[in-house]
Design an enzyme around this catalytic site. Structure first.
Site, PDB file in Angstrom:
ATOM      1  CG  HIS A 207     106.283  35.604  53.592  1.00 14.39           C
ATOM      2  ND1 HIS A 207     106.909  36.822  53.538  1.00 14.39           N
ATOM      3  CD2 HIS A 207     104.957  35.885  53.742  1.00 14.39           C
ATOM      4  CE1 HIS A 207     106.017  37.792  53.653  1.00 14.39           C
ATOM      5  NE2 HIS A 207     104.815  37.243  53.765  1.00 14.39           N
ATOM      6  CD  GLU A 208     102.039  33.121  53.526  1.00  9.54           C
ATOM      7  OE1 GLU A 208     101.275  33.317  54.500  1.00  9.54           O
ATOM      8  OE2 GLU A 208     102.240  33.963  52.632  1.00  9.54           O
TER       9      GLU A 208
ATOM     10  CG  ASP B 244     102.922  40.962  54.961  1.00 12.32           C
ATOM     11  OD1 ASP B 244     101.690  40.789  54.869  1.00 12.32           O
ATOM     12  OD2 ASP B 244     103.761  40.083  54.698  1.00 12.32           O
TER      13      ASP B 244
END
Length: 677
Positions: free
Chosen positions: A489-490, A565
Site C-alpha cells: 500500500h505505501e 485516501d
C-alpha cells in the site's frame, strides 16, 4: 500559721467578694506592686502570701474593671449566641417533653387480647389502626402493635364496655427535623452568600459573580516589545499608530484625528496574535487587561453582560489601557443564527460589548483589541467603523520570518556552533510561530534524552518527524501478511512521486504504525505555496489512489485501509468542480458556503441549484476520479517490478527516505531543501 489564717479570713470578710479585692483604701499598695522580700517570715512574708490568694481568686473570677476582659457582642457574635441558645432550648424542650408523663410499656398483641378477655381493660386508644394503647384496672399502662386487620376487635371492646378513643400517631420531632434539614441547609447557604456579598461592600445580589475575570498586567509587569515578535512587519506597522496614540495623544487630538477604538487581529492559530497585543501594551507603557470570550459565558442569566460592564469600568479607571479579548468569536457570533433565533444570553453579552465600545459613555483612553481565527462568523455590528474598525491580518510567516522566529527560540537553548537555522527555516514551510517554538523544544528534549549538552541538526530532524508523523507505535504486533500488505500500500503511494511532475518531493515512507495509521508516506513542499494549479491537484489525487490501486493489482481486492485516501481524493475533486471552476462546468460556484453556525449541516443543509445541475456535478467529479484512476493504474502496472522491489525493502527496513529509495530504484540523487541531515 494560725495568725496567718485569722488575718486572711479577716481580710476576706472585710473585702467582700474575691472579685472586689482590688478596691482597697487609698494609700494601700496594689498586690501587683508588692515584692516578696525575705523568706516569707514576718509581716512582708504574710502579705506576699495574701497577694497569692488574691491572684488565685482573680484567676478563677474576672476583673470587672478590666476593659480587655469584656466580650464585645458584635453582630456576628449576637447571631452565634442566638443560634446557640435556640439549640439549647430546643434540646431541653425535647428532653423534658419526652421524659414527662407516664410512659407506656410495650407488650405483645396476644397479651392485650388476654387482658381484654379477662375483663381487666378499662380504656383503649387506637392510633392509625396500627397501634393500641390500653389501661387496666390495676393501673397498668401498655401499648401493643396490631399485626393484622382485626375485624372483631371493635365488637369485643364494645362487649366488654371498654372506653374507646381514636387518635393520630404523634410525629417524632426528630423525623420533623430530618425533613426540614435540607431547607435549613439551603437557607444557611443563602444567608452566608448574602453576608459575604455584604462584607465585600457590594450591594448587588450575587455581585461577586458579575466581576470580570480579566488578568491585569501593569506597565512594569509587561516587558514584551515589538522586538520580541519576529516577523509580521505589516502587522507591526498597522499597530504602531495605536502605540503612538497612547504615547502622544495630544498630537492626534490637536489635528482632530481619532484613533481606532477597536483593533481585530485575524489569523490562523499560533501566529502570535496575543503576543502582538502584549507588545502593543509594552511599547506604549500602559496597563494591559487580558481575557477570553469564554470568560463571559456563565450559568447565571445576565452574568456575561455584568462582567462586560465591570471589565470596561475597570479599564476606564486605569485609562489609558488596552483591553484584549482573545477568541472573541465565542461571544461575538452573528445574532439570530441557528434554529430558534440563536442563544439569547450570548446575544445579551454581545449587545453589552457593542454598547461599551460605541455607546453614550465611551472613553477614548480605552482601546479594545481582540483576536479570532473565524472573522466570517462575527456579527456585522461588531465589525463596523466605530467599534472594530481596523482588521490586522496576522498570517503564517514566510521563510525569512521563520528564520527570525527560530533565532529567538533557539537563543534560549544550547545549540552546537554552526547550526544552520536557515536550512531549518526553508525545510518548514507552512509552519506557524507556535509550531516552530514546539520544534525547537522537541529538539532540545531529544538532545537531553541522548545525554548531550547541545542541540544538533539530527535533533531537529527527529523533532520534525515526531511532529509530522506522531509517536511511533513500535510495540504494535503485525503478522507477516499484514505487514506485507501495508508495505504494498505505501509502496504504491511512494512510487508515484517519481513519475509525476507536479508533486512535492518525497520525504519519508514507513510501515511502522503511527497513531491510527499502519503506515505513512510523507512529502514536504520546498517553498511556500499560496495558489494551487489544476495539475498539482490531479497529481495529489493520483497519489491518494496509489495504495488502492497497488492492493488491487497485487491481491485482486482492496482493504479498509484505503478509506482515508478515498475521502481525500473525493474532497479535492469536488472542490475542483464546485469551487475552483476546474471542470467543464466552467466559471461557477456551486458550493454550500453558508454553513449553519450552531447546528449540524444535516439539519439546515440546502442547495442553490437544480437536480440537473447536481447530476452534472456528480458526472464531472466522477470524470476527474476516473481519469486519475487510469493514470495511477497505468504507472503502477508498467513499473510492477519496482513496486515489488520497494515493497521487499520496506518489509526489511520498515522506514526509507528519499535518498535510499533513489539509490534502490536507480534514480538520480537529488538534494531537497526539506532535508536537514
Amino acid at each position: 500559721m494560725d495568725e496567718y489564717k485569722d488575718e486572711e479570713k479577716k481580710d476576706l470578710n472585710e473585702g467582700g467578694s474575691p472579685e472586689m479585692q482590688d478596691k482597697k483604701p487609698e494609700g494601700s499598695m496594689k498586690p501587683e506592686e508588692k515584692k516578696d522580700e525575705g523568706s516569707g517570715e514576718g509581716k512582708n512574708g504574710k502579705k506576699a502570701r495574701k497577694d497569692n490568694v488574691y491572684d488565685q481568686y482573680r484567676y478563677w473570677g474576672s476583673d470587672r474593671n478590666d476593659k480587655d476582659s469584656k466580650i464585645k457582642l458584635t453582630g456576628r457574635n449576637r447571631f452565634t449566641l442566638f443560634i446557640f441558645l435556640a439549640l439549647i432550648i430546643s434540646f431541653a424542650f425535647l428532653f423534658f417533653n419526652q421524659s414527662s408523663g407516664q410512659r407506656a410499656t410495650e407488650v405483645s398483641y396476644s397479651t392485650f387480647k388476654s387482658a381484654l378477655e379477662a375483663g381487666s381493660v378499662t380504656q383503649v386508644d387506637i392510633q392509625d389502626e396500627s397501634e393500641i394503647s390500653f389501661m387496666t384496672t390495676n393501673g397498668f399502662y401498655g401499648v401493643a402493635r396490631i399485626p393484622y386487620y382485626d375485624s372483631s376487635l371493635m365488637d369485643e371492646l364494645e362487649s366488654m364496655n371498654v372506653d374507646i378513643v381514636g387518635s393520630v400517631a404523634d410525629v417524632s420531632i426528630w423525623v420533623l427535623l430530618l425533613n426540614l434539614l435540607p431547607w435549613i441547609i439551603f437557607l444557611v447557604i443563602i444567608f452566608s452568600m448574602y453576608r459575604q456579598v455584604g462584607a465585600a461592600g457590594g450591594s448587588k445580589m450575587m455581585g461577586q459573580f458579575g466581576k470580570s475575570h480579566a488578568t491585569q498586567y501593569s506597565a512594569k509587569d509587561n516587558k514584551v516589545l515589538f522586538k520580541d515578535v519576529a516577523g509580521q512587519k505589516e502587522s507591526k506597522y498597522e499597530l504602531q499608530e495605536v502605540v503612538d496614540f497612547l504615547k502622544n495623544p495630544e498630537r492626534y487630538v490637536k489635528i482632530g484625528a481619532k484613533i481606532p477604538k477597536g483593533v481585530l487581529l485575524v489569523g490562523p492559530p499560533g501566529t502570535g496574535k496575543t503576543l502582538l497585543a502584549r507588545a502593543v501594551a509594552g511599547e506604549a507603557g500602559v496597563s494591559f487587561f487580558h481575557t477570553s470570550g469564554s470568560d463571559f459565558v456563565e450559568m447565571f442569566v445576565g452574568m456575561g453582560a455584568a462582567r462586560v460592564r465591570d471589565l470596561f469600568e475597570t479599564g476606564r479607571k486605569n485609562a489609558p489601557c488596552i483591553i484584549f479579548i482573545d477568541e472573541i468569536d465565542a461571544v461575538g457570533r452573528s445574532r439570530g443564527s441557528g434554529l430558534g433565533g440563536g442563544h439569547d444570553e450570548r446575544e445579551q453579552t454581545l449587545n453589552q460589548i457593542l454598547v461599551e465600545m460605541d455607546g453614550f459613555s465611551t472613553d477614548p483612553g480605552v482601546i479594545v483589541m481582540a483576536a479570532t481565527n473565524r472573522p466570517d462568523v462575527l456579527d456585522p455590528a461588531l465589525l463596523r467603523p466605530g467599534r472594530f474598525d481596523r482588521q490586522v491580518t496576522v498570517d503564517l510567516p514566510d521563510v525569512q520570518e521563520r528564520l527570525d522566529i527560530l533565532r529567538i527560540h533557539s537563543a534560549k537553548v544550547k545549540c552546537e556552533p554552526g547550526l544552520d537555522l536557515e536550512r531549518v527555516a526553508r525545510a518548514t514551510p507552512g509552519s506557524s510561530g507556535a509550531d516552530l517554538a514546539n520544534l525547537v523544544n522537541e529538539a532540545a528534549l531529544y538532545a537531553a534524552r541522548s545525554r548531550r549538552e547541545m542541540v544538533n541538526m539530527d535533533d531537529f530532524e527527529k523533532a520534525r518527524d515526531k511532529i509530522i508523523l506522531g509517536v511511533a507505535r513500535e510495540s504494535k504486533f503485525m503478522t507477516a501478511d499484514e505487514k506485507k500488505a501495508t508495505a504494498y500500500h505505501e509502496a504504491g503511494h511512494t512510487l508515484l512521486h517519481y513519475y509525476l511532475k507536479h508533486v512535492d518531493p518525497l520525504h519519508k515512507v514507513t510501515i511502522i504504525p503511527h497513531g491510527n495509521a499502519l503506515g505513512l508516506t510523507i512529502s514536504l513542499p520546498e517553498k511556500d505555496q499560496y495558489t494551487l494549479r489544476a495539475g498539482y491537484l490531479k497529481d495529489r489525487i493520483v497519489i491518494c489512489m496509489g495504495g488502492y490501486v497497488a492492493e488491487d493489482i497485487v491481491y485482486g481486492e482492496t482493504t479498509t485501509g484505503t478509506s482515508n485516501d478515498i475521502k481525500q481524493a473525493t474532497t479535492i475533486a469536488r472542490r475542483m468542480v464546485t469551487e475552483w471552476g476546474m471542470s467543464e462546468l466552467g466559471f461557477i460556484n456551486l458550493s454550500n458556503e453558508g454553513e449553519p453556525l450552531f447546528l449540524g449541516r444535516e439539519i439546515t443543509q440546502h442547495k442553490d441549484f437544480s437536480d440537473a445541475t447536481a447530476k452534472r456535478i456528480d458526472e464531472e467529479i466522477e470524470k476527474i476520479l476516473d481519469e486519475c484512476l487510469n493514470t495511477t493504474r497505468t504507472i503502477l502496472t508498467e513499473h510492477r517490478d519496482q513496486l515489488d522491489k520497494l515493497t521487499e525493502e520496506l518489509c526489511e527496513k520498515e522506514t526509507l527516505d528519499d535518498a535510499q529509495i533513489r539509490e534502490l530504484l536507480g534514480f538520480e540523487p537529488e538534494h531537497h531543501v526539506s532535508e536537514l541531515v
